[in-house]
Write an enzyme that holds these catalytic residues in place. Structure first.
Site, mmCIF file in Angstrom:
data_model
loop_
_atom_site.group_PDB
_atom_site.id
_atom_site.type_symbol
_atom_site.label_atom_id
_atom_site.label_comp_id
_atom_site.label_asym_id
_atom_site.label_seq_id
_atom_site.Cartn_x
_atom_site.Cartn_y
_atom_site.Cartn_z
ATOM 1 N N SER A 133 0.762 -1.136 0.026
ATOM 2 C CA SER A 133 0.011 -0.036 -0.092
ATOM 3 C C SER A 133 1.025 1.378 -0.109
ATOM 4 C CB SER A 133 -0.909 0.087 1.143
ATOM 5 O OG SER A 133 -1.504 -1.014 1.390
HETATM 6 C C1 LIG Z 1 -2.809 -4.207 0.981
HETATM 7 S S1 LIG Z 1 -2.018 -5.828 1.461
HETATM 8 C C2 LIG Z 1 -1.186 -5.422 2.811
HETATM 9 C C3 LIG Z 1 -0.146 -4.654 2.738
HETATM 10 C C4 LIG Z 1 1.102 -4.547 3.984
HETATM 11 N N1 LIG Z 1 0.292 -4.083 5.268
HETATM 12 C C5 LIG Z 1 2.215 -4.221 3.516
HETATM 13 O O1 LIG Z 1 2.736 -3.544 4.522
HETATM 14 O O2 LIG Z 1 2.800 -4.518 2.616
HETATM 15 C C6 LIG Z 1 -3.337 -6.926 1.800
HETATM 16 C C7 LIG Z 1 -2.812 -8.250 2.180
HETATM 17 O O3 LIG Z 1 -4.010 -8.864 2.928
HETATM 18 C C8 LIG Z 1 -3.815 -10.320 2.606
HETATM 19 N N2 LIG Z 1 -5.150 -10.988 2.844
HETATM 20 C C9 LIG Z 1 -6.093 -11.130 1.865
HETATM 21 N N3 LIG Z 1 -7.040 -12.026 2.687
HETATM 22 C C10 LIG Z 1 -6.551 -12.180 3.773
HETATM 23 C C11 LIG Z 1 -7.158 -13.024 4.873
HETATM 24 N N4 LIG Z 1 -8.480 -13.655 4.840
HETATM 25 N N5 LIG Z 1 -6.342 -13.106 6.108
HETATM 26 C C12 LIG Z 1 -5.036 -12.393 6.200
HETATM 27 N N6 LIG Z 1 -4.555 -11.805 5.114
HETATM 28 C C13 LIG Z 1 -5.144 -11.476 4.035
HETATM 29 C C14 LIG Z 1 -3.272 -10.287 1.515
HETATM 30 O O4 LIG Z 1 -2.493 -11.504 1.024
HETATM 31 C C15 LIG Z 1 -2.407 -9.201 1.572
HETATM 32 O O5 LIG Z 1 -0.827 -9.553 1.445
#
Ligand SMILES: C[S@@+](CC[C@H](N)C(=O)[O-])C[C@H]1O[C@@H](n2cnc3c(N)ncnc32)[C@H](O)[C@@H]1O
Length: 328
Positions: free
Chosen positions: A24
């Site tokens: 992000s």
């Molecule tokens: C926008 S990214 C996160 C960015 C992160 N905080 C960073 O610093 O790079 C969203 C993340 O949520 C994860 N995600 C999606 N569904 C999820 C779930 N059910 N449980 C945990 N993580 C999940 C994805 O794999 C992805 O890595």
């Protein structure tokens, strides 16, 4: 907020040299972390580890006396982030491969929960795993249609969300498995068609009970409609469409893509409208939905064009959590 954490270090793929697609923007992250009001010594649960950058920011905020638990569904990202945290000496960060909808019991209660991926309701385990007066900051659906997301901040009191506020913001939907195609909504879509121009158009209709052939027909008609320009100022699109979804009493909310533009709108028994991001409106069927839309726009203007900050966030109990909606 400025932070000493090196964004490039965390978000660059060591093999390709490219930015990891789950990253992000640092400004968005800074805003969300500021909303969470994190203090030294707090225990924080993070949902959606991604690159590990946000866990590093949170670890710095809570300091050595605090603790960060972070979960992600993507095993590869978890392994990579855990390795980088180990190399960085962040012994007060633990990262787990798990579906974040169940939170992380082992580590609760948390003073703060911060989500970077969108659940369809505020999950009940997050609320249960919160300490009294904990704060949750997360994107969440504000209607059961694709892309209808807002970032909410709420305080947990006596096992329930309270004192909530909303702001615009959209993050990828939570999924039980990792995804790589971030271009299209994955869930809630009732019809996908190819338009005459060869574009992919789709519709998501609240309730998801419209017969497929009818959903296909509305998708095609909206995609073929000549958009009527300048319905609203595009700079106010998010605010207006949130108001429309929050106040709509006569129609079924939709989100849709015409293949060339995306937006939110609603259907009636014989008509549909879609307010596109450029401020134009695609309409089909009778003039009924357009007339309702005009009424909503007039009311919004009379009310001084209220934005997210003017909305009250109401929560309704659902089987698996708390369903938020914006009320005006
Ligand atoms: C926008 S990214 C996160 C960015 C992160 N905080 C960073 O610093 O790079 C969203 C993340 O949520 C994860 N995600 C999606 N569904 C999820 C779930 N059910 N449980 C945990 N993580 C999940 C994805 O794999 C992805 O890595």
């Amino acid at each position: 907020m400025t932070t000493a954490i090196d964004y490039e270090y965390w978000t660059t793929d060591a093999h390709t040299g490219e930015t990891i697609p789950q990253s992000s923007s640092p400004a968005r992250i800074a805003d969300m972390v500021a909303l969470a009001d994190i203090e030294p010594g707090m225990r924080v649960l993070e949902i959606g580890t991604g690159t590990g950058y946000t866990a590093a920011v949170l670890a710095e905020k809570v300091g050595a006396s605090g603790y960060v638990v972070s979960v992600d569904v993507d095993q590869e990202l978890v392994t990579r982030a855990a390795d980088l945290h180990k190399k960085s000496g962040n012994t007060h960060v633990e990262i787990h491969h798990a579906d974040g909808t169940t939170g992380r019991e082992n580590g609760a209660p948390y003073d703060r929960i911060i989500g970077w991926t969108t659940p369809h309701v505020l999950p009940e385990p997050w609320v249960r795993q919160s300490a009294h007066r904990a704060v949750i900051v997360t994107p969440v659906k504000i209607a059961d249609i694709a892309n209808a997301h807002a970032v909410i901040r709420c305080r947990i009191e006596h096992g329930k969300p309270a004192e909530a506020s909303a702001q615009p913001g959209s993050f990828i939907e939570m999924t039980p498995e990792p995804v790589t195609d971030f271009g299209q909504p994955l869930r809630y879509v009732d019809s996908i068609v190819t338009t005459e121009a060869g574009e992919r158009a789709w519709i998501s209709i609240s309730g998801h009970s419209v017969p497929p052939e009818q959903a296909d027909a509305i998708t095609r008609q909206l995609a073929a409609a000549e958009p009527q320009p300048e319905w609203i100022d595009p700079a106010c699109w998010r605010e207006f469409t949130a108001y429309m979804l929050g106040t709509l009493s006569d129609g079924t909310p939709i989100s849709a893509s015409t293949g060339t533009g995306q937006g939110f709108g609603f259907t009636t028994s014989d008509s549909a409208v879609l307010v596109l991001r450029d401020g134009s409106v695609a309409a089909c069927g009778t003039a009924a939905a357009l007339a309702t839309l005009r009424g909503i726009r007039d009311a919004w203007e009379r009310a001084g064009q209220p934005g997210y900050d003017a909305a009250t966030v109401a929560f309704t109990a659902a089987d698996d959590g708390w369903r938020p909606s914006l009320r005006y």
